[in-house]
Design a protein around this motif. Structure first.
Motif, PDB file in Angstrom:
ATOM      1  N   LYS A 119      61.611  83.528  16.280  1.00  0.00           N
ATOM      2  CA  LYS A 119      62.788  83.561  15.570  1.00  0.00           C
ATOM      3  C   LYS A 119      64.130  84.667  16.209  1.00  0.00           C
ATOM      4  O   LYS A 119      65.165  84.469  15.449  1.00  0.00           O
ATOM      5  N   ALA A 120      63.548  85.547  16.819  1.00  0.00           N
ATOM      6  CA  ALA A 120      64.508  86.432  17.457  1.00  0.00           C
ATOM      7  C   ALA A 120      65.217  85.856  18.686  1.00  0.00           C
ATOM      8  O   ALA A 120      66.356  86.585  18.906  1.00  0.00           O
ATOM      9  N   MET A 121      64.748  84.914  19.098  1.00  0.00           N
ATOM     10  CA  MET A 121      65.440  84.161  20.587  1.00  0.00           C
ATOM     11  C   MET A 121      66.887  83.661  20.050  1.00  0.00           C
ATOM     12  O   MET A 121      67.064  83.070  18.992  1.00  0.00           O
ATOM     13  N   LYS A 122      67.794  83.863  20.969  1.00  0.00           N
ATOM     14  CA  LYS A 122      69.283  83.380  20.900  1.00  0.00           C
ATOM     15  C   LYS A 122      69.486  82.485  22.003  1.00  0.00           C
ATOM     16  O   LYS A 122      69.018  82.596  23.125  1.00  0.00           O
ATOM     17  N   PRO A 123      70.352  81.550  21.999  1.00  0.00           N
ATOM     18  CA  PRO A 123      70.862  80.735  23.000  1.00  0.00           C
ATOM     19  C   PRO A 123      71.366  81.697  24.148  1.00  0.00           C
ATOM     20  O   PRO A 123      72.026  82.684  23.925  1.00  0.00           O
ATOM     21  N   GLY A 124      71.074  81.419  25.507  1.00  0.00           N
ATOM     22  CA  GLY A 124      71.452  82.036  26.600  1.00  0.00           C
ATOM     23  C   GLY A 124      70.344  83.081  27.037  1.00  0.00           C
ATOM     24  O   GLY A 124      70.180  83.635  28.152  1.00  0.00           O
ATOM     25  N   ASP A 125      69.250  83.489  26.017  1.00  0.00           N
ATOM     26  CA  ASP A 125      68.227  84.458  26.426  1.00  0.00           C
ATOM     27  C   ASP A 125      67.278  83.693  27.540  1.00  0.00           C
ATOM     28  O   ASP A 125      67.119  82.581  27.398  1.00  0.00           O
ATOM     29  N   GLU A 126      66.970  84.298  28.527  1.00  0.00           N
ATOM     30  CA  GLU A 126      66.256  84.064  29.585  1.00  0.00           C
ATOM     31  C   GLU A 126      64.644  84.136  29.371  1.00  0.00           C
ATOM     32  O   GLU A 126      64.430  85.311  28.677  1.00  0.00           O
ATOM     33  N   VAL A 127      63.932  83.315  29.784  1.00  0.00           N
ATOM     34  CA  VAL A 127      62.315  83.308  29.369  1.00  0.00           C
ATOM     35  C   VAL A 127      61.671  83.065  30.578  1.00  0.00           C
ATOM     36  O   VAL A 127      61.641  82.181  31.524  1.00  0.00           O
ATOM     37  N   LEU A 128      60.611  84.257  30.852  1.00  0.00           N
ATOM     38  CA  LEU A 128      59.621  83.978  32.208  1.00  0.00           C
ATOM     39  C   LEU A 128      58.620  82.772  31.575  1.00  0.00           C
ATOM     40  O   LEU A 128      58.078  82.928  30.484  1.00  0.00           O
ATOM     41  N   PHE A 129      58.253  81.900  32.446  1.00  0.00           N
ATOM     42  CA  PHE A 129      57.272  80.731  31.994  1.00  0.00           C
ATOM     43  C   PHE A 129      56.074  81.046  32.627  1.00  0.00           C
ATOM     44  O   PHE A 129      55.974  81.177  34.129  1.00  0.00           O
TER      45      PHE A 129
END
Length: 136
Positions: free
Chosen positions: A39-49
């Motif tokens: 819910k806290a994620m925003k467009p443009g946030d980067e994510v380690l997979f």
């Protein structure tokens, strides 16, 4: 911008699958703490997979392309999903053992709460992992 880590079993959905698909709906998260992170994620946030079960390593970087929306796979309507798109593979994967051995990552949420499938990553942790991968 914030940084995150998501876990996926590579035999179910790998980073290579994300690269092939170009984007995916990150759904099926049923842990309340992990759902709050979605819910806290925003467009443009980067994510380690991170590949869990097999490989046990951070292998790539994705980006949030669509913020939280109702998870269509949840009949209760309580949980959300986000959309992710691939950014790039890491030059080298960063294993769980290497992360546990790095004092700079001692307080990393993923290492303290290993069952969470979605967790925040501090800027310092992000930099340490990219450095370990040879991407700094």
């Amino acid at each position: 911008m914030a940084n995150w880590l998501v876990k996926s079993e590579p035999n179910t959905y790998s980073f290579e699958d994300l690269q092939r698909d170009g984007r995916t709906v990150w759904d099926g998260v049923r842990n309340n703490a992990a759902a709050l992170h979605l819910k806290a994620m925003k467009p443009g946030d980067e994510v380690l997979f991170y590949h869990s079960q097999e490989g046990l390593a951070v292998v790539g970087i994705a980006r949030v392309s669509k913020p939280a929306f109702p998870d269509a796979s949840d009949p209760t309507g309580r949980f959300v999903a986000v959309e992710l798109e691939p950014v790039r593979s890491l030059k080298g994967s960063v294993t769980l053992a290497a992360m546990k051995a790095n004092p700079a990552l001692a307080e990393m949420a993923m290492l303290r709460q290993s069952r969470l499938s979605v967790s925040p990553v501090t800027p310092e942790e992000w930099a340490a992992i990219l450095n370990m991968a040879g991407d700094a």
